[in-house]
Scaffold this active site. Structure first.
Site, mmCIF file in Angstrom:
data_model
loop_
_atom_site.group_PDB
_atom_site.id
_atom_site.type_symbol
_atom_site.label_atom_id
_atom_site.label_comp_id
_atom_site.label_asym_id
_atom_site.label_seq_id
_atom_site.Cartn_x
_atom_site.Cartn_y
_atom_site.Cartn_z
ATOM 1 N N HIS A 142 -6.669 5.342 5.068
ATOM 2 C CA HIS A 142 -7.681 4.569 4.341
ATOM 3 C C HIS A 142 -8.335 3.511 5.204
ATOM 4 O O HIS A 142 -7.802 3.118 6.238
ATOM 5 C CB HIS A 142 -7.112 3.954 3.062
ATOM 6 C CG HIS A 142 -6.000 2.960 3.252
ATOM 7 N ND1 HIS A 142 -4.666 3.300 3.217
ATOM 8 C CD2 HIS A 142 -6.018 1.614 3.452
ATOM 9 C CE1 HIS A 142 -3.925 2.221 3.377
ATOM 10 N NE2 HIS A 142 -4.706 1.183 3.538
ATOM 11 N N GLU A 202 -4.903 -3.404 -5.503
ATOM 12 C CA GLU A 202 -5.653 -2.444 -4.703
ATOM 13 C C GLU A 202 -6.105 -1.275 -5.556
ATOM 14 O O GLU A 202 -5.440 -0.877 -6.507
ATOM 15 C CB GLU A 202 -4.807 -1.943 -3.524
ATOM 16 C CG GLU A 202 -3.585 -1.140 -3.943
ATOM 17 C CD GLU A 202 -2.760 -0.654 -2.756
ATOM 18 O OE1 GLU A 202 -2.582 -1.424 -1.795
ATOM 19 O OE2 GLU A 202 -2.292 0.500 -2.795
ATOM 20 N N GLN A 228 -9.977 1.811 0.355
ATOM 21 C CA GLN A 228 -9.063 0.944 -0.391
ATOM 22 C C GLN A 228 -9.765 -0.387 -0.621
ATOM 23 O O GLN A 228 -10.061 -1.111 0.343
ATOM 24 C CB GLN A 228 -7.769 0.729 0.418
ATOM 25 C CG GLN A 228 -6.752 -0.177 -0.256
ATOM 26 C CD GLN A 228 -5.566 -0.459 0.646
ATOM 27 O OE1 GLN A 228 -5.719 -1.051 1.708
ATOM 28 N NE2 GLN A 228 -4.384 -0.021 0.249
ATOM 29 N N HIS A 244 -8.758 -3.835 7.172
ATOM 30 C CA HIS A 244 -7.882 -3.082 8.068
ATOM 31 C C HIS A 244 -8.163 -1.588 7.944
ATOM 32 O O HIS A 244 -8.819 -1.146 6.997
ATOM 33 C CB HIS A 244 -6.395 -3.369 7.793
ATOM 34 C CG HIS A 244 -5.896 -2.946 6.440
ATOM 35 N ND1 HIS A 244 -5.898 -3.776 5.348
ATOM 36 C CD2 HIS A 244 -5.375 -1.769 5.986
ATOM 37 C CE1 HIS A 244 -5.398 -3.142 4.297
ATOM 38 N NE2 HIS A 244 -5.065 -1.906 4.659
ATOM 39 N N GLU A 257 -2.752 -0.629 9.863
ATOM 40 C CA GLU A 257 -1.605 -0.401 8.983
ATOM 41 C C GLU A 257 -1.118 1.021 9.219
ATOM 42 O O GLU A 257 -1.928 1.946 9.345
ATOM 43 C CB GLU A 257 -2.060 -0.559 7.522
ATOM 44 C CG GLU A 257 -0.980 -0.261 6.489
ATOM 45 C CD GLU A 257 -1.516 -0.304 5.053
ATOM 46 O OE1 GLU A 257 -2.714 -0.550 4.853
ATOM 47 O OE2 GLU A 257 -0.712 -0.081 4.137
HETATM 48 CO CO CO Z 1 -4.018 -0.757 3.281
#
Ligand code: CO
Length: 135
Positions: free
Chosen positions: A8, A44, A55, A79, A129
């Site tokens: 994502h 989220e 996301q 991110h 991530e």
């Molecule tokens: Co994330």
């Protein structure tokens, strides 16, 4: 180390409901999953796009990492997340490669995943991530 997928791209937003509605109207995508992740201080929403997700993340409180990000920089790209098969092995590899780890051991993320963040400093100024899905 092998990245399985771009899992994502995360965008920090002030108002999750509004961002979801905007994404629906503009891009024709709607959340497949929505979850409060207390550990990260976020709510989220995962919007599927092909084999990956956008996301959208909103802070639960101002005194959280995403709350501070929003106060400092406003909404925007937060991110990117890569799926890996073995997150513990991936973290060991990254540490050996000199990456600065935010999480030395995995944490529980949304959808029952295990996740860990890699610091943007020394990593092209991009917060990364890692996501490991439970099999
Ligand atoms: Co994330």
């Amino acid at each position: 180390m092998k990245l399985l997928n771009l899992d994502h791209v995360a965008i920090a937003v002030h108002d999750l409901d509004r961002a979801i509605a905007d994404y629906g109207r503009r891009y024709g995508v709607s959340p497949m999953h929505r979850e409060v992740v207390e550990d990260q201080g976020v709510e989220e929403a995962m919007l599927p796009v092909g084999g990956s997700f956008v996301q959208l993340i909103a802070a639960l409180r101002p005194d959280t990492p995403v709350g501070r990000f929003l106060a400092r920089r406003g909404e925007g790209l937060h991110h990117i997340a890569y799926a890996v098969l073995d997150i513990v092995a991936a973290l060991a590899h990254l540490e050996a490669e000199g990456a600065r780890l935010v999480d030395e051991v995995p944490r529980i993320g949304g959808r029952g995943t295990r996740i860990a963040f890699v610091h943007p400093k020394g990593g092209n100024q991009t917060l990364v991530e890692l996501v490991e899905y439970s099999l």
